[in-house]
Design a protein around this motif. Structure first.
Motif, PDB file in Angstrom:
ATOM      1  N   GLU A 278       0.824  -1.205   0.000  1.00  0.00           N
ATOM      2  CA  GLU A 278       0.000   0.000   0.000  1.00  0.00           C
ATOM      3  C   GLU A 278       0.864   1.263   0.000  1.00  0.00           C
ATOM      4  OE1 GLU A 278      -3.414   0.525  -0.195  1.00  0.00           O
ATOM      5  OE2 GLU A 278      -3.298  -1.558  -0.856  1.00  0.00           O
ATOM      6  N   MET A 279       1.957   1.245   0.737  1.00  0.00           N
ATOM      7  CA  MET A 279       2.863   2.390   0.732  1.00  0.00           C
ATOM      8  C   MET A 279       3.453   2.598  -0.659  1.00  0.00           C
ATOM      9  SD  MET A 279       4.793   2.027   4.408  1.00  0.00           S
ATOM     10  CE  MET A 279       6.243   2.743   3.680  1.00  0.00           C
ATOM     11  N   ALA A 280       3.845   1.518  -1.307  1.00  0.00           N
ATOM     12  CA  ALA A 280       4.397   1.627  -2.657  1.00  0.00           C
ATOM     13  C   ALA A 280       3.372   2.219  -3.611  1.00  0.00           C
ATOM     14  CB  ALA A 280       4.858   0.258  -3.150  1.00  0.00           C
ATOM     15  N   SER A 281       2.114   1.818  -3.464  1.00  0.00           N
ATOM     16  CA  SER A 281       1.066   2.357  -4.324  1.00  0.00           C
ATOM     17  C   SER A 281       0.917   3.863  -4.131  1.00  0.00           C
ATOM     18  CB  SER A 281      -0.258   1.651  -4.019  1.00  0.00           C
ATOM     19  OG  SER A 281      -1.300   2.156  -4.827  1.00  0.00           O
ATOM     20  N   LEU A 282       0.974   4.317  -2.876  1.00  0.00           N
ATOM     21  CA  LEU A 282       0.905   5.754  -2.613  1.00  0.00           C
ATOM     22  C   LEU A 282       2.106   6.480  -3.212  1.00  0.00           C
ATOM     23  CD1 LEU A 282      -0.291   5.790   1.108  1.00  0.00           C
ATOM     24  CD2 LEU A 282      -1.609   6.508  -0.894  1.00  0.00           C
ATOM     25  N   ILE A 283       3.263   5.888  -3.099  1.00  0.00           N
ATOM     26  CA  ILE A 283       4.478   6.505  -3.631  1.00  0.00           C
ATOM     27  C   ILE A 283       4.410   6.602  -5.151  1.00  0.00           C
ATOM     28  CG2 ILE A 283       6.973   6.158  -3.909  1.00  0.00           C
ATOM     29  CD1 ILE A 283       6.955   4.952  -1.050  1.00  0.00           C
ATOM     30  N   HIS A 284       3.897   5.569  -5.791  1.00  0.00           N
ATOM     31  CA  HIS A 284       3.742   5.613  -7.250  1.00  0.00           C
ATOM     32  C   HIS A 284       2.806   6.751  -7.660  1.00  0.00           C
ATOM     33  CE1 HIS A 284       4.656   1.034  -7.190  1.00  0.00           C
ATOM     34  NE2 HIS A 284       5.768   1.742  -7.220  1.00  0.00           N
TER      35      HIS A 284
ATOM     36  N   PRO B   2       7.970   6.249 -10.649  1.00  0.00           N
ATOM     37  CA  PRO B   2       7.455   5.166 -11.499  1.00  0.00           C
ATOM     38  C   PRO B   2       7.462   3.806 -10.802  1.00  0.00           C
ATOM     39  CG  PRO B   2       9.038   6.538 -12.694  1.00  0.00           C
ATOM     40  CD  PRO B   2       9.127   6.942 -11.256  1.00  0.00           C
ATOM     41  N   GLU B   3       6.509   2.975 -11.197  1.00  0.00           N
ATOM     42  CA  GLU B   3       6.433   1.621 -10.652  1.00  0.00           C
ATOM     43  C   GLU B   3       7.703   0.838 -10.972  1.00  0.00           C
ATOM     44  OE1 GLU B   3       2.893  -0.594 -11.463  1.00  0.00           O
ATOM     45  OE2 GLU B   3       1.632   1.193 -11.447  1.00  0.00           O
ATOM     46  N   GLU B   4       8.296   1.115 -12.130  1.00  0.00           N
ATOM     47  CA  GLU B   4       9.524   0.391 -12.492  1.00  0.00           C
ATOM     48  C   GLU B   4      10.683   0.744 -11.570  1.00  0.00           C
ATOM     49  OE1 GLU B   4       7.023   1.068 -16.132  1.00  0.00           O
ATOM     50  OE2 GLU B   4       7.763   2.312 -14.476  1.00  0.00           O
ATOM     51  N   ILE B   5      10.624   1.923 -10.941  1.00  0.00           N
ATOM     52  CA  ILE B   5      11.699   2.384 -10.077  1.00  0.00           C
ATOM     53  C   ILE B   5      11.532   1.873  -8.650  1.00  0.00           C
ATOM     54  CG2 ILE B   5      12.742   4.479  -9.063  1.00  0.00           C
ATOM     55  CD1 ILE B   5      13.521   3.870 -11.983  1.00  0.00           C
ATOM     56  N   LEU B   6      10.306   1.617  -8.233  1.00  0.00           N
ATOM     57  CA  LEU B   6      10.057   1.026  -6.915  1.00  0.00           C
ATOM     58  C   LEU B   6       9.063  -0.107  -7.092  1.00  0.00           C
ATOM     59  CD1 LEU B   6      10.412   0.982  -3.833  1.00  0.00           C
ATOM     60  CD2 LEU B   6       8.472   2.574  -3.698  1.00  0.00           C
ATOM     61  N   ARG B   7       9.538  -1.322  -6.959  1.00  0.00           N
ATOM     62  CA  ARG B   7       8.696  -2.505  -7.166  1.00  0.00           C
ATOM     63  C   ARG B   7       8.698  -3.348  -5.889  1.00  0.00           C
ATOM     64  NH1 ARG B   7       7.647  -5.192 -11.984  1.00  0.00           N
ATOM     65  NH2 ARG B   7       7.661  -3.076 -12.829  1.00  0.00           N
TER      66      ARG B   7
END
Length: 469
Positions: free
Chosen positions: A173-179, A184-189
């Motif tokens: 969920e944190m990654a989704s907020l960061i995206h 970019p999603e490719e930069i944080l997966r």
């Protein structure tokens, strides 16, 4: 249920307070890691070409998004990990603090220039490593994800994150907020999955240039072995058995409260928790009364319930290990269980992984409680004659993560800071670590440092350019 070996390749996330299913996520594979590396490699040129302060602005926006959604994230964290809601909120806010810190220092990422009359000029350029990996533990998943994400991304890298199988939801969920804030999603997966599958693939992949791992010493050795020969930069924050020394000039009430908070925070499942307590003989009786009083006020229960100060342990296997250790103490007679030492009774505790706050007095230096990392709500106490014996006992394990000394004497404080083998030594406090200071361990507690102004450099390499006239 062993979801890591589930043939359906689904991870079931269980609420440790009542055993209920709160979510499922697909279990990642080594192929997923390889695909993520390829995707990141293709997106890196654009990301790394941004000025560091532009990457910092995006981290600042990510921190703002996390702050705005802190209540939902905290409730989710409590549901999957078990800690009280107040602790979860502090952790989510701490995550935002960390990202803001790296945003604030983003403009400080610079190279160096050195004039040389015999050569001309030499320049050192700092470059991002490329694709990096992070392996996150279950006990502090949000905060430790931020510890690794902030410096890696601000330095211009891509990051592949493997959360623990028991606590993947908050990280995802944190990654989704960061995206959503422009990273970019490719930069944080985020790829959930088992250590054997996803963790090993991250450690062994030849194109992943750095790995930061937080977890047990034993698992750290596996990560180190998997990475051997790949030339990776490794940061290993491993186990700890942190000593706390209470001197005869300490503030008794403050030290007792510090010991209770430092041991039973997060149900004792924190790498830098107080795990061994050494009290000077002349104040032992007074201190033990104060400690018993401090622990008496700890309410156990579901972390979402009002007033709860200690939730369940995060897993049944963790509690089983604590039960086994306490049984061995009872059988050996090495220490007196003065409080706790059992599963609490009552309908509210039947389905969860609860264990009472436990104090064991009169523990010898050879006890398992003093030699092993006890990851749960058990506080062993040993009485020592003075400072010489306390420091010797503090250094008597293979670990060297943290330690604290409680004293009003500057001389004792300085001596402890110099002589105790630990990556961090607190004076008159324990446990809290601001993002501005380096953190890591000595001996079997790991190698490398996280946090602080130099953390981004662990995700960078230096290129020297010599210009002759």
């Amino acid at each position: 249920m062993d979801t890591e070996n589930d043939p359906r390749k689904i991870i079931e996330v269980i609420n440790p307070a009542d055993g209920s299913l709160i979510g499922t996520v697909p279990a990642g594979t080594a192929a997923d890691v390889g695909a993520a590396v390829d995707d990141a490699s293709g997106a890196l040129a654009k990301w790394s070409s941004l000025l560091p302060r532009e990457r910092g602005k995006k981290l600042f926006n990510a921190a703002a998004a996390i702050r705005k959604d802190k209540d939902r994230l905290a409730a989710l964290l409590t549901s999957e990990q078990g800690k009280p809601l107040a602790e979860s909120k502090n952790e989510i806010m701490g995550c935002a603090n960390v990202l803001e810190y790296y945003a604030s220092i983003s403009g400080s990422i610079t190279g160096e220039a050195l004039p040389r009359s015999d050569y001309g000029y030499s320049f050192t350029i700092k470059k991002p490593l490329g694709v990096c990996g992070a392996i996150i533990p279950w006990n502090m998943p949000a905060l430790i994800m931020a510890w690794k994400t902030g410096p890696a991304l601000v330095a211009g890298n891509a990051l592949i994150v493997k959360p623990a199988t028991s606590t993947p939801l908050t990280c995802m969920e944190m990654a989704s907020l960061i995206h959503g804030t422009g990273i970019p999603e490719e930069i944080l997966r985020v790829i959930p999955g088992s250590g054997d599958e996803v963790g090993n693939a991250i450690a062994a992949h030849p194109k992943i240039r750095a790995v930061s791992f937080t977890g047990s010493t034993e698992t750290g050795k596996i990560v180190e072995k998997a990475a051997c020969g790949t030339g990776k930069h490794l940061t290993l924050e491993l186990g700890g058995s942190d000593p706390m020394i209470v001197c005869d000039d300490a503030g008794i009430a403050a030290a007792a409260a510090g010991a209770a908070a430092g041991r039973f925070y997060n149900c004792g499942q924190t790498c830098t928790a107080v795990k061994r307590l050494y009290v000077f003989e002349s104040i032992a009786d007074e201190f033990m009364k104060a400690l018993e009083s401090a622990v008496t006020g700890i309410k156990i229960g579901n972390g979402l319930s009002p007033g709860v100060r200690m939730g369940p342990m995060s897993s049944s296997t963790g509690r089983e290990r604590i039960e086994e250790i306490i049984d061995s103490v009872r059988n050996s007679g090495d220490g007196e269980i003065t409080r706790g030492g059992r599963i609490p009774e009552g309908a509210d505790y039947e389905k969860g992984f609860f264990y009472e706050p436990t104090i064991v007095a009169g523990v010898s230096g050879e006890s398992r409680l003093m030699k092993e990392e006890v990851f749960g709500p058990v506080l062993p106490v040993s009485v020592v004659p003075g400072m010489n014996e306390a420091i010797e006992a503090a250094n008597s394990t293979r670990y060297g993560l943290g330690a604290s000394v409680w004293t009003k004497s500057i001389g004792r404080a300085v001596r402890a800071a110099e002589e105790i083998d630990a990556g961090i030594v607190w004076i008159n406090r324990h446990l809290k670590i601001p993002p501005e200071v380096p953190f890591g361990g000595e001996k079997a507690s790991g190698t490398g440092r996280e946090n602080g102004i130099y953390a981004p450099e662990r995700y960078m390499t230096e290129k020297t350019v010599i210009v002759s006239p």
